[in-house]
Design a protein around this motif. Structure first.
Motif, PDB file in Angstrom:
ATOM      1  N   PRO A 137      43.251  37.108  39.821  1.00  0.00           N
ATOM      2  CA  PRO A 137      44.261  36.574  39.073  1.00  0.00           C
ATOM      3  C   PRO A 137      44.113  35.325  38.146  1.00  0.00           C
ATOM      4  CG  PRO A 137      45.033  36.905  41.508  1.00  0.00           C
ATOM      5  CD  PRO A 137      43.391  37.050  41.127  1.00  0.00           C
ATOM      6  N   TYR A 169      44.830  35.480  34.031  1.00  0.00           N
ATOM      7  CA  TYR A 169      45.767  34.433  33.634  1.00  0.00           C
ATOM      8  C   TYR A 169      44.976  33.835  32.352  1.00  0.00           C
ATOM      9  CZ  TYR A 169      48.197  30.007  33.379  1.00  0.00           C
ATOM     10  OH  TYR A 169      48.811  28.907  32.649  1.00  0.00           O
ATOM     11  N   LEU A 195      54.192  37.846  38.407  1.00  0.00           N
ATOM     12  CA  LEU A 195      53.504  37.671  39.697  1.00  0.00           C
ATOM     13  C   LEU A 195      53.044  39.043  40.038  1.00  0.00           C
ATOM     14  CD1 LEU A 195      52.864  36.901  42.439  1.00  0.00           C
ATOM     15  CD2 LEU A 195      55.067  36.903  43.282  1.00  0.00           C
ATOM     16  N   SER A 217      50.054  40.730  37.849  1.00  0.00           N
ATOM     17  CA  SER A 217      48.885  40.222  38.317  1.00  0.00           C
ATOM     18  C   SER A 217      48.291  40.776  39.773  1.00  0.00           C
ATOM     19  CB  SER A 217      48.804  38.834  38.264  1.00  0.00           C
ATOM     20  OG  SER A 217      47.592  38.072  38.738  1.00  0.00           O
ATOM     21  N   PHE A 218      49.182  40.629  40.670  1.00  0.00           N
ATOM     22  CA  PHE A 218      48.889  41.208  42.091  1.00  0.00           C
ATOM     23  C   PHE A 218      48.471  42.604  42.067  1.00  0.00           C
ATOM     24  CE2 PHE A 218      50.411  41.853  46.676  1.00  0.00           C
ATOM     25  CZ  PHE A 218      49.102  41.554  47.172  1.00  0.00           C
ATOM     26  N   THR A 275      44.984  42.942  40.689  1.00  0.00           N
ATOM     27  CA  THR A 275      44.143  42.456  41.654  1.00  0.00           C
ATOM     28  C   THR A 275      43.826  43.430  42.860  1.00  0.00           C
ATOM     29  OG1 THR A 275      44.841  40.026  41.116  1.00  0.00           O
ATOM     30  CG2 THR A 275      43.535  40.572  43.315  1.00  0.00           C
ATOM     31  N   SER A 323      47.159  33.572  45.067  1.00  0.00           N
ATOM     32  CA  SER A 323      46.498  33.249  43.589  1.00  0.00           C
ATOM     33  C   SER A 323      47.183  33.751  42.660  1.00  0.00           C
ATOM     34  CB  SER A 323      44.885  33.835  43.374  1.00  0.00           C
ATOM     35  OG  SER A 323      44.499  33.447  42.273  1.00  0.00           O
ATOM     36  N   SER A 324      47.958  35.067  42.879  1.00  0.00           N
ATOM     37  CA  SER A 324      48.726  35.371  41.818  1.00  0.00           C
ATOM     38  C   SER A 324      50.097  34.684  41.518  1.00  0.00           C
ATOM     39  CB  SER A 324      49.097  36.986  42.060  1.00  0.00           C
ATOM     40  OG  SER A 324      48.117  37.799  42.118  1.00  0.00           O
ATOM     41  N   SER A 380      50.714  32.616  37.705  1.00  0.00           N
ATOM     42  CA  SER A 380      51.576  33.707  37.038  1.00  0.00           C
ATOM     43  C   SER A 380      53.146  32.682  36.633  1.00  0.00           C
ATOM     44  CB  SER A 380      52.081  34.733  38.012  1.00  0.00           C
ATOM     45  OG  SER A 380      52.809  34.084  39.107  1.00  0.00           O
TER      46      SER A 380
END
Length: 261
Positions: A36, A40, A51, A54-55, A58, A126-127, A131
């Motif tokens: 993430p 970013y 969110l 990005s997740f 990942t 982390s996401s 995010s």
């Protein structure tokens, strides 16, 4: 039941007493948290990183690593006993071979659940940090919310991991070679698309019964039919038959294995 629980505990000690296991879990956690961050900082200042998008990215990348680590543990579960010469000490204990094999397999499944939990926890955290919103993400199926779609992807990915680990466990039991189990399992995982293109269910009716045709269940999240026009239920039934076959072969070979030499 208490004795069997102790047997499972003993197998877990074997797995988690190795430095290798903790290194794999740390790498998985770091990589899940790192993706993430990379997304970013490489998406540009004008991009809005949400969110679930990005997740989902990942998860799609880190799950390959998760599968590889689980295959390593599954491949070494039985073959390692032969490599270290501890199989005789294990089999002279007052437990049946079936219970010993089942405890080893359950320990592998528990590791796969733990590693998947680590991936989800670090990836999601982390996401959430890197995010800007909780928008619609990469979901393409209108009937699913971003959260539902993401966790269904995780479920589909875990089913593939579950089957790949079963293959590794079977090869490890049959051939007593962890290297062969790792290599063969990963070859099947990465080459399945090549097999599908050669033995396409669209051209060959019998290809609908090959395991390679059904090792990607994510397509059913956006379509009711899969390769060859089969349904989700048909794909799950085929995978279930292969799964039972893998464990049956493992059980039969381990029950008959001669360890006197």
């Amino acid at each position: 039941m208490g004795e069997f629980a102790a047997l499972i505990h003993n197998e877990n000690i074997k797995i988690y007493s190795r430095v290798r296991t903790w290194i794999m879990l740390i790498i998985l956690a770091v990589m899940s948290a790192l993706f993430p961050v990379l997304i970013y900082y490489t998406s540009g200042n004008d991009s809005s990183i949400e969110l679930w998008g990005s997740f989902q990215i990942t998860i799609s990348i880190a799950f390959f690593l998760n599968t590889i680590f689980t295959v390593v543990v599954a491949s070494d579960s039985v073959a390692g006993e032969f490599t270290w010469g501890t199989i005789k000490l294990l089999l002279i204990r007052p437990w049946s071979r079936s219970k010993i094999l089942l405890s080893k397999y359950i320990s592998v499944v528990l590791f796969s659940l733990l590693s998947t939990g680590v991936l989800i926890a670090f990836g999601f955290a982390s996401s959430a940090i890197f995010s800007s919103s909780t928008g619609e993400g990469m979901a393409t199926a209108a009937s699913w919310s971003p959260a539902e779609y993401t966790f269904l992807i995780i479920l589909c990915q875990y089913i593939v991991l579950f089957l790949t680990a079963a293959i590794a466990f079977m090869v490890s039991t049959v051939f007593r070679a962890s290297g062969l189990a790792i290599g063969l399992s990963l070859f099947i995982m990465f080459a399945k698309n090549i097999f599908i293109s050669i033995f396409s269910p669209e051209r060959y009716e019998w290809a609908k019964y090959l395991i390679f045709s059904h090792m990607d269940l994510q397509g059913y999240l956006v379509s009711k039919t899969g390769p060859g026009g089969v349904s989700f239920g048909f794909a799950v039934a085929v995978l279930a038959v292969y799964y039972v076959l893998f464990l049956l072969v493992s059980w039969l070979v381990f029950r008959k294995r001669d360890v006197s030499t």
